[in-house]
Scaffold this motif. Structure first.
Motif, PDB file in Angstrom:
ATOM      1  N   GLU A 131     -33.363  -7.187  64.618  1.00 58.14           N
ATOM      2  CA  GLU A 131     -34.596  -7.656  63.981  1.00 58.14           C
ATOM      3  C   GLU A 131     -34.816  -6.991  62.627  1.00 58.14           C
ATOM      4  O   GLU A 131     -35.238  -7.640  61.674  1.00 58.14           O
ATOM      5  CB  GLU A 131     -35.792  -7.377  64.918  1.00 58.14           C
ATOM      6  N   SER A 132     -34.491  -5.730  62.501  1.00 56.09           N
ATOM      7  CA  SER A 132     -34.716  -5.014  61.244  1.00 56.09           C
ATOM      8  C   SER A 132     -33.741  -5.454  60.147  1.00 56.09           C
ATOM      9  O   SER A 132     -34.015  -5.258  58.968  1.00 56.09           O
ATOM     10  CB  SER A 132     -34.612  -3.505  61.470  1.00 56.09           C
ATOM     11  N   CYS A 133     -32.597  -6.065  60.508  1.00 53.32           N
ATOM     12  CA  CYS A 133     -31.599  -6.514  59.519  1.00 53.32           C
ATOM     13  C   CYS A 133     -31.628  -8.024  59.294  1.00 53.32           C
ATOM     14  O   CYS A 133     -30.778  -8.552  58.584  1.00 53.32           O
ATOM     15  CB  CYS A 133     -30.206  -6.100  59.980  1.00 53.32           C
ATOM     16  N   LYS A 134     -32.586  -8.699  59.883  1.00 47.93           N
ATOM     17  CA  LYS A 134     -32.623 -10.167  59.846  1.00 47.93           C
ATOM     18  C   LYS A 134     -32.660 -10.707  58.413  1.00 47.93           C
ATOM     19  O   LYS A 134     -31.905 -11.610  58.069  1.00 47.93           O
ATOM     20  CB  LYS A 134     -33.826 -10.663  60.642  1.00 47.93           C
ATOM     21  N   ASP A 135     -33.497 -10.185  57.551  1.00 45.08           N
ATOM     22  CA  ASP A 135     -33.612 -10.694  56.181  1.00 45.08           C
ATOM     23  C   ASP A 135     -32.339 -10.437  55.374  1.00 45.08           C
ATOM     24  O   ASP A 135     -31.967 -11.234  54.513  1.00 45.08           O
ATOM     25  CB  ASP A 135     -34.811 -10.060  55.484  1.00 45.08           C
ATOM     26  N   GLU A 136     -31.662  -9.339  55.658  1.00 42.86           N
ATOM     27  CA  GLU A 136     -30.443  -9.005  54.928  1.00 42.86           C
ATOM     28  C   GLU A 136     -29.260  -9.869  55.386  1.00 42.86           C
ATOM     29  O   GLU A 136     -28.463 -10.336  54.581  1.00 42.86           O
ATOM     30  CB  GLU A 136     -30.119  -7.526  55.150  1.00 42.86           C
ATOM     31  N   VAL A 137     -29.158 -10.099  56.700  1.00 39.50           N
ATOM     32  CA  VAL A 137     -28.029 -10.846  57.252  1.00 39.50           C
ATOM     33  C   VAL A 137     -28.208 -12.347  57.063  1.00 39.50           C
ATOM     34  O   VAL A 137     -27.260 -13.061  56.730  1.00 39.50           O
ATOM     35  CB  VAL A 137     -27.846 -10.511  58.748  1.00 39.50           C
ATOM     36  N   LEU A 138     -29.400 -12.851  57.268  1.00 36.35           N
ATOM     37  CA  LEU A 138     -29.651 -14.293  57.198  1.00 36.35           C
ATOM     38  C   LEU A 138     -30.232 -14.718  55.859  1.00 36.35           C
ATOM     39  O   LEU A 138     -31.052 -15.622  55.787  1.00 36.35           O
ATOM     40  CB  LEU A 138     -30.589 -14.710  58.340  1.00 36.35           C
ATOM     41  N   CYS A 139     -29.802 -14.086  54.781  1.00 36.92           N
ATOM     42  CA  CYS A 139     -30.293 -14.441  53.449  1.00 36.92           C
ATOM     43  C   CYS A 139     -29.653 -15.745  52.983  1.00 36.92           C
ATOM     44  O   CYS A 139     -28.597 -16.140  53.468  1.00 36.92           O
ATOM     45  CB  CYS A 139     -29.986 -13.314  52.470  1.00 36.92           C
ATOM     46  N   PRO A 140     -30.276 -16.447  52.045  1.00 39.50           N
ATOM     47  CA  PRO A 140     -29.689 -17.698  51.545  1.00 39.50           C
ATOM     48  C   PRO A 140     -28.355 -17.436  50.829  1.00 39.50           C
ATOM     49  O   PRO A 140     -28.178 -16.411  50.202  1.00 39.50           O
ATOM     50  CB  PRO A 140     -30.727 -18.233  50.560  1.00 39.50           C
ATOM     51  N   VAL A 141     -27.447 -18.401  50.951  1.00 37.45           N
ATOM     52  CA  VAL A 141     -26.137 -18.287  50.319  1.00 37.45           C
ATOM     53  C   VAL A 141     -26.191 -18.994  48.974  1.00 37.45           C
ATOM     54  O   VAL A 141     -26.579 -20.160  48.880  1.00 37.45           O
ATOM     55  CB  VAL A 141     -25.046 -18.925  51.202  1.00 37.45           C
ATOM     56  N   ASN A 142     -25.812 -18.283  47.934  1.00 34.97           N
ATOM     57  CA  ASN A 142     -25.761 -18.846  46.584  1.00 34.97           C
ATOM     58  C   ASN A 142     -24.335 -19.290  46.270  1.00 34.97           C
ATOM     59  O   ASN A 142     -23.382 -18.892  46.943  1.00 34.97           O
ATOM     60  CB  ASN A 142     -26.214 -17.804  45.550  1.00 34.97           C
ATOM     61  N   GLU A 143     -24.189 -20.065  45.224  1.00 33.62           N
ATOM     62  CA  GLU A 143     -22.873 -20.554  44.790  1.00 33.62           C
ATOM     63  C   GLU A 143     -21.951 -19.389  44.440  1.00 33.62           C
ATOM     64  O   GLU A 143     -20.747 -19.451  44.700  1.00 33.62           O
ATOM     65  CB  GLU A 143     -23.053 -21.482  43.582  1.00 33.62           C
ATOM     66  N   ILE A 144     -22.501 -18.342  43.870  1.00 32.62           N
ATOM     67  CA  ILE A 144     -21.659 -17.203  43.462  1.00 32.62           C
ATOM     68  C   ILE A 144     -21.201 -16.367  44.650  1.00 32.62           C
ATOM     69  O   ILE A 144     -20.279 -15.578  44.532  1.00 32.62           O
ATOM     70  CB  ILE A 144     -22.386 -16.304  42.433  1.00 32.62           C
ATOM     71  N   ASP A 145     -21.832 -16.558  45.820  1.00 33.03           N
ATOM     72  CA  ASP A 145     -21.430 -15.823  47.023  1.00 33.03           C
ATOM     73  C   ASP A 145     -20.175 -16.408  47.672  1.00 33.03           C
ATOM     74  O   ASP A 145     -19.526 -15.742  48.472  1.00 33.03           O
ATOM     75  CB  ASP A 145     -22.566 -15.831  48.059  1.00 33.03           C
ATOM     76  N   ILE A 146     -19.840 -17.640  47.325  1.00 30.10           N
ATOM     77  CA  ILE A 146     -18.684 -18.315  47.929  1.00 30.10           C
ATOM     78  C   ILE A 146     -17.449 -18.026  47.074  1.00 30.10           C
ATOM     79  O   ILE A 146     -17.464 -18.253  45.867  1.00 30.10           O
ATOM     80  CB  ILE A 146     -18.924 -19.836  48.019  1.00 30.10           C
ATOM     81  N   PRO A 147     -16.368 -17.541  47.669  1.00 27.76           N
ATOM     82  CA  PRO A 147     -15.151 -17.249  46.897  1.00 27.76           C
ATOM     83  C   PRO A 147     -14.578 -18.525  46.260  1.00 27.76           C
ATOM     84  O   PRO A 147     -14.655 -19.623  46.822  1.00 27.76           O
ATOM     85  CB  PRO A 147     -14.178 -16.701  47.942  1.00 27.76           C
ATOM     86  N   ASP A 148     -13.998 -18.360  45.076  1.00 23.72           N
ATOM     87  CA  ASP A 148     -13.451 -19.504  44.327  1.00 23.72           C
ATOM     88  C   ASP A 148     -12.369 -20.240  45.110  1.00 23.72           C
ATOM     89  O   ASP A 148     -12.310 -21.474  45.084  1.00 23.72           O
ATOM     90  CB  ASP A 148     -12.879 -19.042  42.984  1.00 23.72           C
ATOM     91  N   ASN A 149     -11.511 -19.495  45.793  1.00 24.50           N
ATOM     92  CA  ASN A 149     -10.430 -20.166  46.537  1.00 24.50           C
ATOM     93  C   ASN A 149     -10.982 -21.014  47.683  1.00 24.50           C
ATOM     94  O   ASN A 149     -10.434 -22.058  48.010  1.00 24.50           O
ATOM     95  CB  ASN A 149      -9.402 -19.158  47.048  1.00 24.50           C
TER      96      ASN A 149
END
Length: 156
Positions: A29-47
């Motif tokens: 519960e204490s890590c919920k915001d960190e783990v389930l954060c929105p994924v941005n385009e820059i978070d996805i590897p280019d390959n």
């Protein structure tokens, strides 16, 4: 239900098949915001972006080919090399012959097909003579005649 969860069969085109790995994850519960954060385009590897784009392009091409499959037919071409040295009932050995297969539109004219064949095989059109083969009731293959001058505008 099990078949479709684990890939199913390729001949069923009504359902897109995929294989998935399921995983149950417990998040503190204490890590919920960190783990389930929105994924941005820059978070996805280019390959991974490239691979997904390639898979999507391949899937669109496959769907297009399936939807247009009725417009095309395969034409198997046997060259004179396959006739040389053959001794048997037919003009060539149907089980050991090396075909060159061309995917052609059913509405393609004979003249257009001959031009495509000439370009693909590296011969002038004048040196190509098509001989369609028909299977007879005794399971032999025999050539039939084409009147090239009159049939150039007929469909293959």
């Amino acid at each position: 239900a099990i078949d479709h969860n684990f890939g199913g069969f390729d001949d069923d085109i009504s359902i897109r098949h995929c294989t998935n790995a399921y995983m149950l994850v417990y998040v503190r519960e204490s890590c919920k915001d960190e783990v389930l954060c929105p994924v941005n385009e820059i978070d996805i590897p280019d390959n991974l972006i490239e691979r997904l784009a390639e898979e999507k392009k391949f899937e669109l091409q496959r769907r297009k080919e399936r939807s247009e499959a009725h417009l095309y037919m395969p034409v198997h071409v046997v060259t004179e090399d396959q006739f040389c040295g053959h001794q048997g009932n037919d003009m060539f050995d149907i089980e050991h012959v090396h075909y060159r297969t061309f995917k052609v539109l059913r509405e393609m004219k004979l003249g257009q097909f001959m031009e495509m064949l000439a370009a693909s095989m590296g011969y002038p059109v004048e040196q190509i003579r098509p001989w369609p083969f028909q299977q007879r009731s005794n399971c032999t293959f025999r050539p039939t005649m084409i009147d090239i001058e009159n049939d150039l505008e007929k469909s293959v």
